[in-house]
Write a protein that holds these residues in place. Structure first.
Motif, PDB file in Angstrom:
ATOM      1  N   MET A  26      -0.378  -4.286  -0.832  1.00  0.00           N
ATOM      2  CA  MET A  26      -1.036  -5.011  -1.921  1.00  0.00           C
ATOM      3  C   MET A  26      -1.602  -6.338  -1.438  1.00  0.00           C
ATOM      4  O   MET A  26      -2.713  -6.734  -1.814  1.00  0.00           O
ATOM      5  CB  MET A  26      -0.049  -5.231  -3.065  1.00  0.00           C
ATOM      6  CG  MET A  26       0.343  -3.951  -3.789  1.00  0.00           C
ATOM      7  SD  MET A  26       1.668  -4.244  -4.988  1.00  0.00           S
ATOM      8  CE  MET A  26       1.871  -2.596  -5.673  1.00  0.00           C
ATOM      9  N   VAL A  27      -0.825  -7.027  -0.618  1.00  0.00           N
ATOM     10  CA  VAL A  27      -1.287  -8.313  -0.095  1.00  0.00           C
ATOM     11  C   VAL A  27      -2.494  -8.106   0.812  1.00  0.00           C
ATOM     12  O   VAL A  27      -3.449  -8.890   0.792  1.00  0.00           O
ATOM     13  CB  VAL A  27      -0.142  -9.035   0.650  1.00  0.00           C
ATOM     14  CG1 VAL A  27      -0.661 -10.238   1.416  1.00  0.00           C
ATOM     15  CG2 VAL A  27       0.939  -9.459  -0.344  1.00  0.00           C
ATOM     16  N   GLN A  28      -2.455  -7.025   1.584  1.00  0.00           N
ATOM     17  CA  GLN A  28      -3.600  -6.709   2.448  1.00  0.00           C
ATOM     18  C   GLN A  28      -4.871  -6.505   1.616  1.00  0.00           C
ATOM     19  O   GLN A  28      -5.939  -7.026   1.941  1.00  0.00           O
ATOM     20  CB  GLN A  28      -3.280  -5.442   3.250  1.00  0.00           C
ATOM     21  CG  GLN A  28      -4.385  -4.973   4.171  1.00  0.00           C
ATOM     22  CD  GLN A  28      -4.534  -5.882   5.390  1.00  0.00           C
ATOM     23  OE1 GLN A  28      -3.550  -6.244   6.009  1.00  0.00           O
ATOM     24  NE2 GLN A  28      -5.762  -6.256   5.694  1.00  0.00           N
ATOM     25  N   LEU A  29      -4.726  -5.764   0.520  1.00  0.00           N
ATOM     26  CA  LEU A  29      -5.870  -5.527  -0.371  1.00  0.00           C
ATOM     27  C   LEU A  29      -6.365  -6.839  -0.971  1.00  0.00           C
ATOM     28  O   LEU A  29      -7.572  -7.101  -1.043  1.00  0.00           O
ATOM     29  CB  LEU A  29      -5.461  -4.555  -1.485  1.00  0.00           C
ATOM     30  CG  LEU A  29      -6.494  -4.289  -2.582  1.00  0.00           C
ATOM     31  CD1 LEU A  29      -7.753  -3.658  -2.010  1.00  0.00           C
ATOM     32  CD2 LEU A  29      -5.913  -3.408  -3.679  1.00  0.00           C
ATOM     33  N   LEU A  30      -5.413  -7.671  -1.385  1.00  0.00           N
ATOM     34  CA  LEU A  30      -5.772  -8.954  -1.989  1.00  0.00           C
ATOM     35  C   LEU A  30      -6.535  -9.825  -1.000  1.00  0.00           C
ATOM     36  O   LEU A  30      -7.542 -10.451  -1.341  1.00  0.00           O
ATOM     37  CB  LEU A  30      -4.502  -9.656  -2.458  1.00  0.00           C
ATOM     38  CG  LEU A  30      -4.676 -11.005  -3.152  1.00  0.00           C
ATOM     39  CD1 LEU A  30      -5.385 -10.826  -4.484  1.00  0.00           C
ATOM     40  CD2 LEU A  30      -3.330 -11.674  -3.361  1.00  0.00           C
ATOM     41  N   LYS A  31      -6.062  -9.855   0.250  1.00  0.00           N
ATOM     42  CA  LYS A  31      -6.731 -10.657   1.274  1.00  0.00           C
ATOM     43  C   LYS A  31      -8.160 -10.175   1.473  1.00  0.00           C
ATOM     44  O   LYS A  31      -9.084 -10.971   1.621  1.00  0.00           O
ATOM     45  CB  LYS A  31      -5.965 -10.559   2.605  1.00  0.00           C
ATOM     46  CG  LYS A  31      -4.747 -11.450   2.692  1.00  0.00           C
ATOM     47  CD  LYS A  31      -4.126 -11.339   4.080  1.00  0.00           C
ATOM     48  CE  LYS A  31      -2.815 -12.100   4.169  1.00  0.00           C
ATOM     49  NZ  LYS A  31      -2.055 -11.697   5.368  1.00  0.00           N
ATOM     50  N   LEU A  32      -8.325  -8.865   1.459  1.00  0.00           N
ATOM     51  CA  LEU A  32      -9.649  -8.276   1.634  1.00  0.00           C
ATOM     52  C   LEU A  32     -10.586  -8.736   0.522  1.00  0.00           C
ATOM     53  O   LEU A  32     -11.788  -8.906   0.722  1.00  0.00           O
ATOM     54  CB  LEU A  32      -9.503  -6.754   1.607  1.00  0.00           C
ATOM     55  CG  LEU A  32     -10.564  -5.903   2.282  1.00  0.00           C
ATOM     56  CD1 LEU A  32     -10.747  -6.296   3.727  1.00  0.00           C
ATOM     57  CD2 LEU A  32     -10.169  -4.445   2.173  1.00  0.00           C
ATOM     58  N   ALA A  33     -10.028  -8.923  -0.661  1.00  0.00           N
ATOM     59  CA  ALA A  33     -10.828  -9.349  -1.809  1.00  0.00           C
ATOM     60  C   ALA A  33     -10.971 -10.861  -1.880  1.00  0.00           C
ATOM     61  O   ALA A  33     -11.602 -11.372  -2.795  1.00  0.00           O
ATOM     62  CB  ALA A  33     -10.196  -8.832  -3.103  1.00  0.00           C
ATOM     63  N   GLY A  34     -10.380 -11.556  -0.934  1.00  0.00           N
ATOM     64  CA  GLY A  34     -10.515 -13.004  -0.904  1.00  0.00           C
ATOM     65  C   GLY A  34      -9.680 -13.716  -1.944  1.00  0.00           C
ATOM     66  O   GLY A  34     -10.009 -14.823  -2.358  1.00  0.00           O
ATOM     67  N   GLY A  35      -8.602 -13.078  -2.395  1.00  0.00           N
ATOM     68  CA  GLY A  35      -7.773 -13.682  -3.435  1.00  0.00           C
ATOM     69  C   GLY A  35      -6.567 -14.419  -2.866  1.00  0.00           C
ATOM     70  O   GLY A  35      -6.210 -14.249  -1.707  1.00  0.00           O
ATOM     71  N   GLU A  36      -5.955 -15.231  -3.707  1.00  0.00           N
ATOM     72  CA  GLU A  36      -4.751 -15.949  -3.302  1.00  0.00           C
ATOM     73  C   GLU A  36      -3.528 -15.143  -3.715  1.00  0.00           C
ATOM     74  O   GLU A  36      -3.519 -14.491  -4.759  1.00  0.00           O
ATOM     75  CB  GLU A  36      -4.688 -17.321  -4.001  1.00  0.00           C
ATOM     76  CG  GLU A  36      -5.840 -18.242  -3.636  1.00  0.00           C
ATOM     77  CD  GLU A  36      -5.850 -19.470  -4.535  1.00  0.00           C
ATOM     78  OE1 GLU A  36      -4.778 -19.813  -5.081  1.00  0.00           O
ATOM     79  OE2 GLU A  36      -6.935 -20.047  -4.709  1.00  0.00           O
ATOM     80  N   GLU A  37      -2.487 -15.243  -2.882  1.00  0.00           N
ATOM     81  CA  GLU A  37      -1.314 -14.414  -3.115  1.00  0.00           C
ATOM     82  C   GLU A  37      -0.654 -14.728  -4.459  1.00  0.00           C
ATOM     83  O   GLU A  37      -0.039 -13.860  -5.075  1.00  0.00           O
ATOM     84  CB  GLU A  37      -0.309 -14.591  -1.960  1.00  0.00           C
ATOM     85  CG  GLU A  37       0.720 -13.475  -1.916  1.00  0.00           C
ATOM     86  CD  GLU A  37       1.431 -13.390  -0.567  1.00  0.00           C
ATOM     87  OE1 GLU A  37       0.874 -13.892   0.430  1.00  0.00           O
ATOM     88  OE2 GLU A  37       2.544 -12.836  -0.541  1.00  0.00           O
ATOM     89  N   SER A  38      -0.812 -15.960  -4.923  1.00  0.00           N
ATOM     90  CA  SER A  38      -0.188 -16.322  -6.208  1.00  0.00           C
ATOM     91  C   SER A  38      -0.821 -15.555  -7.367  1.00  0.00           C
ATOM     92  O   SER A  38      -0.253 -15.464  -8.451  1.00  0.00           O
ATOM     93  CB  SER A  38      -0.320 -17.829  -6.445  1.00  0.00           C
ATOM     94  OG  SER A  38      -1.683 -18.187  -6.529  1.00  0.00           O
ATOM     95  N   LYS A  39      -2.010 -15.008  -7.134  1.00  0.00           N
ATOM     96  CA  LYS A  39      -2.704 -14.278  -8.205  1.00  0.00           C
ATOM     97  C   LYS A  39      -2.514 -12.768  -8.086  1.00  0.00           C
ATOM     98  O   LYS A  39      -3.262 -11.997  -8.696  1.00  0.00           O
ATOM     99  CB  LYS A  39      -4.208 -14.582  -8.163  1.00  0.00           C
ATOM    100  CG  LYS A  39      -4.541 -16.055  -8.236  1.00  0.00           C
ATOM    101  CD  LYS A  39      -4.303 -16.611  -9.621  1.00  0.00           C
ATOM    102  CE  LYS A  39      -4.806 -18.037  -9.719  1.00  0.00           C
ATOM    103  NZ  LYS A  39      -4.328 -18.737 -10.916  1.00  0.00           N
ATOM    104  N   LEU A  40      -1.533 -12.365  -7.298  1.00  0.00           N
ATOM    105  CA  LEU A  40      -1.395 -10.933  -6.995  1.00  0.00           C
ATOM    106  C   LEU A  40      -1.241 -10.077  -8.255  1.00  0.00           C
ATOM    107  O   LEU A  40      -1.879  -9.035  -8.384  1.00  0.00           O
ATOM    108  CB  LEU A  40      -0.205 -10.715  -6.047  1.00  0.00           C
ATOM    109  CG  LEU A  40      -0.005  -9.280  -5.561  1.00  0.00           C
ATOM    110  CD1 LEU A  40      -1.228  -8.810  -4.786  1.00  0.00           C
ATOM    111  CD2 LEU A  40       1.237  -9.162  -4.683  1.00  0.00           C
TER     112      LEU A  40
END
Ligand SMILES: [Ca+2]
Ligand SMILES: [Ca+2]
Length: 226
Positions: A106-120
């Motif tokens: 999930m974190v990998q996907l979030l990083k790909l989308a340019g998001g911050e982990e706090s918004k997971l």
């Protein structure tokens, strides 16, 4: 190089907080046009009554829908490259479970989308189109579809989110399935009513492209800015 793909889909705004496009509905033409429709279908009535009465009255479409305001210029809708998207999905799905379901994935996907982990949590909810609580390949394809078309308006965001097979065209099944999920105000509309509105706009031929989808929104209203 697939992992370099980035997406601009502003999932934090998935509750339609962007105010940009509403001014067009304040134009005289739009108000004039809504009067052609049964009162239960206008934005104004929605705001006033909050649908305290069930919408059972069927529309009497005696006249073709003729938008009195200028719809947004139709953007070119880009379809995802399905093979590429699947490759990226398989890379993210490190344990080959068929879902992006571990914290690391999930974190990998979030990083790909340019998001911050706090918004997971918010991010995952926005990605989970079918609402089954996990991110499958179809969810991911749809997320990419929304992202690469950079929706700046609520209308385009709704169109992309409703187009489940990412075809650029919304068919009756997609309308009936998607609208109640997009906003609670649409859960008051029966499938029969939605299909009748849709048939009126398409003449029974084909689905709704984006300009026709905007015509449908003219009839059924656009969710309020929250
Ligand atoms: Ca997995
Ligand atoms: Ca479609």
């Amino acid at each position: 190089n697939n992992m370099q793909m980035t997406y601009n889909y502003n999932y934090q705004n998935s509750q339609y907080t962007q105010p940009a496009q509403y001014t067009q509905y304040n134009q005289p033409g739009y108000q004039q046009n809504t009067q052609q429709f049964p009162q239960t279908t206008t934005n104004q009535t929605y705001q006033q009554t909050q649908y305290t009465q069930p919408i059972t009255q069927q529309p009497q479409f005696n006249q073709p829908v003729q938008p009195q305001y200028t719809p947004q210029a139709a953007p070119k809708i880009t379809q995802p490259n399905f093979a590429e998207v699947q490759k990226v999905f398989n890379i993210i799905d490190a344990d080959r479970s068929g879902f992006i379901d571990t914290r690391e994935e999930m974190v990998q996907l979030l990083k790909l989308a340019g998001g911050e982990e706090s918004k997971l949590d918010v991010f995952l909810k926005a990605c989970d189109f079918d609402g089954d609580g996990k991110i499958g390949l179809q969810d991911y394809i749809r997320f990419v579809y929304v992202s690469i078309n950079h929706p700046q308006t609520i209308e385009l965001t709704m169109f992309l989110a409703a187009d489940a097979d990412c075809s650029g065209d919304i068919d009756p099944d997609e309308i009936v399935a998607a609208l109640p999920r997009l906003d609670p105000m649409y859960s008051q509309l029966t499938p029969q009513y939605l299909l009748q509105c849709m048939t009126h706009i398409t003449g029974g031929q084909g689905g709704l492209d984006f300009p026709k989808f905007q015509q449908l929104l003219q009839v059924i209203g656009v969710p309020q800015i929250k």
